[in-house]
Design a protein around this motif. Structure first.
Motif, mmCIF file in Angstrom:
data_model
loop_
_atom_site.group_PDB
_atom_site.id
_atom_site.type_symbol
_atom_site.label_atom_id
_atom_site.label_comp_id
_atom_site.label_asym_id
_atom_site.label_seq_id
_atom_site.Cartn_x
_atom_site.Cartn_y
_atom_site.Cartn_z
ATOM 1 N N ARG A 177 24.812 12.982 -47.593
ATOM 2 C CA ARG A 177 24.579 13.302 -49.645
ATOM 3 C C ARG A 177 26.695 14.317 -49.566
ATOM 4 O O ARG A 177 27.038 14.547 -49.125
ATOM 5 N N GLU A 178 26.893 14.239 -50.985
ATOM 6 C CA GLU A 178 27.709 14.484 -50.952
ATOM 7 C C GLU A 178 27.683 15.934 -51.692
ATOM 8 O O GLU A 178 26.065 16.212 -51.034
ATOM 9 N N PRO A 179 28.295 16.717 -51.314
ATOM 10 C CA PRO A 179 27.904 18.436 -51.273
ATOM 11 C C PRO A 179 27.263 18.870 -52.400
ATOM 12 O O PRO A 179 26.435 19.774 -51.958
ATOM 13 N N ASP A 180 27.390 17.653 -53.552
ATOM 14 C CA ASP A 180 26.136 18.360 -54.923
ATOM 15 C C ASP A 180 25.309 17.201 -54.480
ATOM 16 O O ASP A 180 24.578 17.172 -54.990
ATOM 17 N N GLY A 181 24.832 17.025 -53.972
ATOM 18 C CA GLY A 181 23.499 16.468 -53.221
ATOM 19 C C GLY A 181 23.537 14.862 -53.942
ATOM 20 O O GLY A 181 22.634 13.719 -53.106
ATOM 21 N N LEU A 182 24.446 14.056 -54.497
ATOM 22 C CA LEU A 182 24.677 13.185 -54.670
ATOM 23 C C LEU A 182 24.091 11.701 -53.432
ATOM 24 O O LEU A 182 25.211 12.048 -52.814
ATOM 25 N N ALA A 183 23.343 11.110 -53.201
ATOM 26 C CA ALA A 183 23.814 10.374 -52.023
ATOM 27 C C ALA A 183 24.645 9.251 -51.976
ATOM 28 O O ALA A 183 24.948 8.825 -52.887
ATOM 29 N N LEU A 184 25.720 9.259 -50.674
ATOM 30 C CA LEU A 184 26.838 8.421 -50.444
ATOM 31 C C LEU A 184 26.427 7.382 -51.124
ATOM 32 O O LEU A 184 25.294 6.648 -49.996
ATOM 33 N N SER A 185 27.524 6.359 -51.905
ATOM 34 C CA SER A 185 26.912 4.564 -51.711
ATOM 35 C C SER A 185 28.546 4.225 -52.114
ATOM 36 O O SER A 185 29.520 4.379 -53.359
ATOM 37 N N SER A 186 28.067 2.850 -51.689
ATOM 38 C CA SER A 186 29.178 1.984 -52.211
ATOM 39 C C SER A 186 29.513 2.021 -53.512
ATOM 40 O O SER A 186 31.260 1.774 -54.330
ATOM 41 N N ARG A 187 28.560 1.810 -53.958
ATOM 42 C CA ARG A 187 28.453 1.575 -55.840
ATOM 43 C C ARG A 187 28.947 2.734 -56.207
ATOM 44 O O ARG A 187 28.730 3.164 -57.825
ATOM 45 N N ASP A 275 17.329 6.616 -54.045
ATOM 46 C CA ASP A 275 17.589 7.391 -53.793
ATOM 47 C C ASP A 275 16.039 7.671 -52.584
ATOM 48 O O ASP A 275 15.212 7.592 -53.826
ATOM 49 N N ASN A 276 15.719 9.073 -52.326
ATOM 50 C CA ASN A 276 14.117 8.993 -51.487
ATOM 51 C C ASN A 276 14.221 10.280 -51.266
ATOM 52 O O ASN A 276 15.428 10.846 -50.571
ATOM 53 N N ALA A 277 13.272 10.793 -50.919
ATOM 54 C CA ALA A 277 12.913 11.766 -49.608
ATOM 55 C C ALA A 277 11.549 11.623 -48.887
ATOM 56 O O ALA A 277 10.882 10.715 -49.098
ATOM 57 N N LEU A 278 11.617 11.893 -48.130
ATOM 58 C CA LEU A 278 10.540 11.483 -46.831
ATOM 59 C C LEU A 278 9.341 12.771 -47.112
ATOM 60 O O LEU A 278 10.073 14.556 -46.374
ATOM 61 N N VAL A 279 8.113 12.419 -47.767
ATOM 62 C CA VAL A 279 7.206 13.444 -46.966
ATOM 63 C C VAL A 279 6.536 13.187 -45.776
ATOM 64 O O VAL A 279 5.608 12.546 -45.744
ATOM 65 N N GLU A 280 6.518 14.472 -44.729
ATOM 66 C CA GLU A 280 5.770 14.388 -43.403
ATOM 67 C C GLU A 280 4.652 15.126 -43.615
ATOM 68 O O GLU A 280 4.985 16.279 -43.712
ATOM 69 N N GLN A 281 3.575 14.592 -43.125
ATOM 70 C CA GLN A 281 2.184 16.061 -42.933
ATOM 71 C C GLN A 281 2.661 16.799 -41.356
ATOM 72 O O GLN A 281 2.594 15.548 -40.602
ATOM 73 N N THR A 282 2.880 17.739 -40.852
ATOM 74 C CA THR A 282 2.968 18.973 -40.204
ATOM 75 C C THR A 282 1.599 19.449 -40.454
ATOM 76 O O THR A 282 1.618 20.762 -40.843
ATOM 77 N N GLY A 283 0.615 19.616 -39.823
ATOM 78 C CA GLY A 283 -0.633 20.531 -39.881
ATOM 79 C C GLY A 283 -1.171 20.249 -40.831
ATOM 80 O O GLY A 283 -1.721 19.164 -41.204
ATOM 81 N N ASP A 284 -1.243 21.945 -41.469
ATOM 82 C CA ASP A 284 -1.284 21.803 -42.903
ATOM 83 C C ASP A 284 -1.023 21.532 -43.830
ATOM 84 O O ASP A 284 -1.095 20.868 -45.153
ATOM 85 N N ALA A 285 1.033 21.661 -43.725
ATOM 86 C CA ALA A 285 2.222 21.657 -44.209
ATOM 87 C C ALA A 285 2.322 20.372 -44.632
ATOM 88 O O ALA A 285 2.614 19.256 -43.311
ATOM 89 N N PHE A 286 3.359 20.208 -45.977
ATOM 90 C CA PHE A 286 3.944 19.091 -45.940
ATOM 91 C C PHE A 286 5.454 19.243 -45.551
ATOM 92 O O PHE A 286 6.371 20.026 -46.359
ATOM 93 N N ARG A 287 6.051 18.368 -44.680
ATOM 94 C CA ARG A 287 7.484 18.749 -45.259
ATOM 95 C C ARG A 287 8.289 17.945 -45.622
ATOM 96 O O ARG A 287 8.044 16.669 -45.546
ATOM 97 N N VAL A 288 9.305 17.565 -46.266
ATOM 98 C CA VAL A 288 10.171 17.107 -46.936
ATOM 99 C C VAL A 288 11.485 17.331 -46.752
ATOM 100 O O VAL A 288 11.745 18.064 -46.994
ATOM 101 N N THR A 289 12.011 15.894 -46.618
ATOM 102 C CA THR A 289 13.592 15.695 -45.965
ATOM 103 C C THR A 289 13.714 14.816 -47.211
ATOM 104 O O THR A 289 13.613 14.018 -47.070
ATOM 105 N N ILE A 290 14.781 15.360 -47.703
ATOM 106 C CA ILE A 290 15.865 15.023 -48.930
ATOM 107 C C ILE A 290 17.205 14.290 -48.037
ATOM 108 O O ILE A 290 17.934 12.663 -48.356
#
Ligand code: AMP
Length: 290
Positions: A177-187, A275-290
């Motif tokens: 991502r760019e420093p402001d969060g925008l995912a890099l894309s050729s577009r 754009d997307n985020a991945l949500v993974e369950q680890t035990g009872d908690a959910f970990r979100v990777t953006i």
């Protein structure tokens, strides 16, 4: 770095690497390379030799009213960047090499290709799967590297590899991502300054959803309406879809469960961004990777 333009020469290079039991890594791209692409190349260099990068703006994955003709092309600069990273071969075939006159075959991964991006872009994933299978047949990679930015594409390619016993390991890398969060894309190059500023709302919406999940909200309906409200604060951004789906089936879920994607697509002016985020369950908690 050797520049390869023909299918026959690329096949010889790939075949030789295979016979010598070398771990050939392929990074398929459409060029106009940015740090997202280069992160894949660095990972390929770390664990493969030789490394092949393909640059091919695939006409079959663009709809008739899409941006094929104006898609950014920057072979000179791309070549310099890849040379600096120590890439061994740049495969940049002309369209007639990949699709000679009379070409008729296509690959369609049923059930995963007509939803989400596939609903908005009919035929897109048929074009993607077809060109990726061709590239795999030509280059014969042991490993191929893809970005999670195109989460549905990765899911479809993994299914194709499994169904057709292709034997290529699919390596998936995080979104750069760019420093402001925008995912890099050729577009992103199409965006005007106001659109560029507004486009950060996709990341802001994912970050807001991530905070809600961290505070215990698991209902997809609640998370999606919060995402919609966030995106509605930017009049320049028109949401195409926001969905929370199972990572395997790509079907919408009612509530977060084991592994999900939060997938967004929107138009900023004439530019379509995903754009997307991945949500993974680890035990009872959910970990979100953006
Ligand atoms: P493209 O040139 O858009 O076809 O992308 C080529 C590869 O780069 C695909 O596997 C994409 O998922 C990946 N890619 C594109 N943008 C990013 C990014 N911002 N971060 C990581 N990978 C990316």
């Amino acid at each position: 770095m050797e520049l390869v333009h023909t299918v026959s020469w690329m096949k010889q290079i790939g075949g030789k690497a295979l016979r010598e039991d070398r771990v050939l890594g392929l990074v398929p791209t459409m060029g106009a390379l940015h740090e997202g692409h280069l992160s894949l190349v660095r990972e390929a260099k770390r664990c493969c030799s030789p490394v092949v990068v393909s640059i091919f703006v695939n006409p079959k994955q663009f709809g008739p009213s899409e941006d094929f003709s104006k898609y950014p092309r920057a072979l000179g600069a791309d070549r310099v960047a890849l040379e600096q990273l120590g890439v061994d071969y740049l495969f940049a075939p002309p369209a007639e090499e990949i699709y000679p006159q009379g070409f008729r075959t296509s690959v369609f991964v049923d059930g995963l290709s007509d939803v989400l991006e596939g609903r908005s872009r009919p035929g897109h994933f048929r074009g993607v799967a077809t060109v990726v299978l061709k590239l795999f047949e030509i280059v014969q990679p042991r490993r191929a590297f893809f970005g999670r930015k195109d989460a549905q594409q990765v899911r479809i390619i993994k299914q194709m590899v499994a169904d057709l016993d292709l034997g290529t390991d699919i390596v998936v890398r995080p979104i750069v991502r760019e420093p402001d969060g925008l995912a890099l894309s050729s577009r992103n190059a199409y965006l005007k300054p106001e659109g560029r500023r507004a486009a950060t709302v996709l990341h802001r919406a994912l970050a807001a959803a991530s905070r809600e999940i961290a505070s215990g909200e698991l209902k997809a309906g609640h998370l999606l309406s919060m995402i919609q409200r966030t995106i509605a604060t930017e009049p320049l951004v028109a949401l195409d879809y926001a969905e929370i789906v199972d990572v395997d089936t790509l079907e919408p879920v009612m509530a977060l469960r084991k592994n999900c994607y939060v997938l967004l697509a929107a138009r900023v002016g004439g530019t379509r961004l995903i754009d997307n985020a991945l949500v993974e369950q680890t035990g009872d908690a959910f970990r979100v990777t953006i």
